[in-house]
Write an enzyme that holds these catalytic residues in place. Structure first.
Site, PDB file in Angstrom:
ATOM      1  N   ASP A   1      67.188 119.567  86.095  1.00  0.00           N
ATOM      2  CA  ASP A   1      68.494 120.158  86.408  1.00  0.00           C
ATOM      3  C   ASP A   1      68.610 120.381  87.911  1.00  0.00           C
ATOM      4  O   ASP A   1      67.627 120.205  88.638  1.00  0.00           O
ATOM      5  CB  ASP A   1      68.713 121.471  85.623  1.00  0.00           C
ATOM      6  CG  ASP A   1      67.496 122.392  85.607  1.00  0.00           C
ATOM      7  OD1 ASP A   1      66.604 122.232  86.473  1.00  0.00           O
ATOM      8  OD2 ASP A   1      67.425 123.278  84.743  1.00  0.00           O
TER       9      ASP A   1
ATOM     10  N   ASN B   1      66.863 134.039  77.882  1.00  0.00           N
ATOM     11  CA  ASN B   1      67.960 134.056  76.899  1.00  0.00           C
ATOM     12  C   ASN B   1      67.927 132.838  75.985  1.00  0.00           C
ATOM     13  O   ASN B   1      68.872 132.566  75.252  1.00  0.00           O
ATOM     14  CB  ASN B   1      69.312 134.117  77.623  1.00  0.00           C
ATOM     15  CG  ASN B   1      69.611 132.830  78.391  1.00  0.00           C
ATOM     16  OD1 ASN B   1      68.727 131.994  78.574  1.00  0.00           O
ATOM     17  ND2 ASN B   1      70.841 132.664  78.837  1.00  0.00           N
TER      18      ASN B   1
ATOM     19  N   HIS C   1      67.594 129.635  77.044  1.00  0.00           N
ATOM     20  CA  HIS C   1      68.094 128.367  77.580  1.00  0.00           C
ATOM     21  C   HIS C   1      66.959 127.374  77.784  1.00  0.00           C
ATOM     22  O   HIS C   1      65.796 127.744  77.958  1.00  0.00           O
ATOM     23  CB  HIS C   1      68.960 128.554  78.835  1.00  0.00           C
ATOM     24  CG  HIS C   1      68.238 128.893  80.100  1.00  0.00           C
ATOM     25  ND1 HIS C   1      68.692 129.845  80.980  1.00  0.00           N
ATOM     26  CD2 HIS C   1      67.119 128.399  80.660  1.00  0.00           C
ATOM     27  CE1 HIS C   1      67.890 129.914  82.021  1.00  0.00           C
ATOM     28  NE2 HIS C   1      66.915 129.054  81.840  1.00  0.00           N
TER      29      HIS C   1
ATOM     30  N   GLU D   1      72.685 126.681  78.313  1.00  0.00           N
ATOM     31  CA  GLU D   1      72.788 128.090  77.953  1.00  0.00           C
ATOM     32  C   GLU D   1      73.284 128.230  76.512  1.00  0.00           C
ATOM     33  O   GLU D   1      73.957 127.340  75.993  1.00  0.00           O
ATOM     34  CB  GLU D   1      73.796 128.782  78.880  1.00  0.00           C
ATOM     35  CG  GLU D   1      73.469 128.678  80.370  1.00  0.00           C
ATOM     36  CD  GLU D   1      72.381 129.653  80.812  1.00  0.00           C
ATOM     37  OE1 GLU D   1      71.634 130.177  79.952  1.00  0.00           O
ATOM     38  OE2 GLU D   1      72.273 129.880  82.024  1.00  0.00           O
TER      39      GLU D   1
END
Ligand code: GLP
Length: 261
Positions: free
Chosen positions: A63, A132, A134, A139
């Site tokens: 990314d 979280n 991801h 996400e």
């Protein structure tokens, strides 16, 4: 899925480096997907200590932030240059990274995805996990059919990553991220986590329901995934890790290596 538990983050790096080494020894021109963040750093440090010829590998970033100056210290282009290209003695041309300053980031994303496809696919994708859930910058929720695209960062991710930028305001809002389907198409996945801050996310990813609401749970769908954790990151998982007499591949590192499948 193979889960390897070790004692320290350095051991995580050493166990993971053996996985990387075995892929490269089998295929010296393997396509490797490189993650950033803190989790894979012990892997890159351990790999640098090995006698491994990486001259022919082809690297692909997982990314990249959108909107940082090309030379920004925290752009993943710069992080990968520092932590992977320089550290492992690669030629810069061996690393493919989407341009986070491209005038058309959607087109840039598509071109990057096509570049992975054109190379014959990724042989080994290195991964961390967000607190979280991801995966890369996919996400919650993220479609399991997603491809490399422009994504918006969750507020919690921006908060987590503020430590690299000095303040949350300085963390970009958008990124180009390999999609979940892109990641799942890699021939092999290698996910690493260390520390208690990752324990809940790891338990949900490995033992929770497989759901687009928790993108890292997609790893359960992959036929050849290895997960390397320190005991703190494993601590919220149900059941003690089963010692399986450490496979030969993993006998060369100092940790109390244990495997579960
Ligand atoms: C970052 C990256 C991910 C990484 C994750 C965990 O924001 N985009 O690829 O796996 O979040 O980061 P860390 O390893 O620093 O905890």
């Amino acid at each position: 899925m193979k889960i390897i538990t070790v004692n320290t983050s350095q051991d995580v790096g050493e166990a993971a480096a053996l996985v990387l080494a075995s892929v490269v020894r089998d295929n010296p021109s393997a396509a490797i997907g490189f993650a950033t963040g803190s989790s894979p750093m012990p892997l890159y440090e351990a790999t640098a200590r090995m006698d491994l010829n990486l001259n022919r590998i082809r690297g692909f970033a997982l990314d990249e932030y959108i909107g940082l100056d090309a030379g920004h210290d925290q752009s993943y282009a710069r992080v990968l240059q520092r932590e992977v290209v320089n550290r492992l003695g690669l030629a810069p041309s061996q690393m493919n990274i989407p341009n986070g300053s491209a005038s058309d980031p959607e087109q840039e994303s598509e071109d990057f995805e096509n570049g992975i496809r054109a190379t014959g696919g990724i042989d080994l994708q290195i991964l961390g996990i967000g607190s979280n859930g991801h995966l890369a910058f996919n996400e919650p929720p993220s479609s399991f059919a997603s491809r490399t695209r422009v994504v918006e960062l969750a507020q919690s991710t921006r908060r987590d990553n503020a430590r690299f930028f000095g303040s949350i305001e300085a963390v970009p809002h958008f990124a180009i991220s390999q999609g979940v389907a892109t990641i799942l198409e890699a021939k092999k996945l290698l996910l690493m986590a260390h520390g208690t801050s990752k324990a809940d996310a790891v338990a949900r990813a490995l033992q929770g329901p497989v759901t687009e609401d928790f993108p890292a749970s997609a790893i359960q769908l992959h036929p050849d995934a290895t997960v390397v954790l320190d005991m703190a990151a494993y601590s919220a998982c149900k059941g003690a890790p089963i010692a399986s007499g450490a496979a030969t591949n993993y006998q060369n590192f100092s940790a109390a290596g244990k495997e579960t499948t």
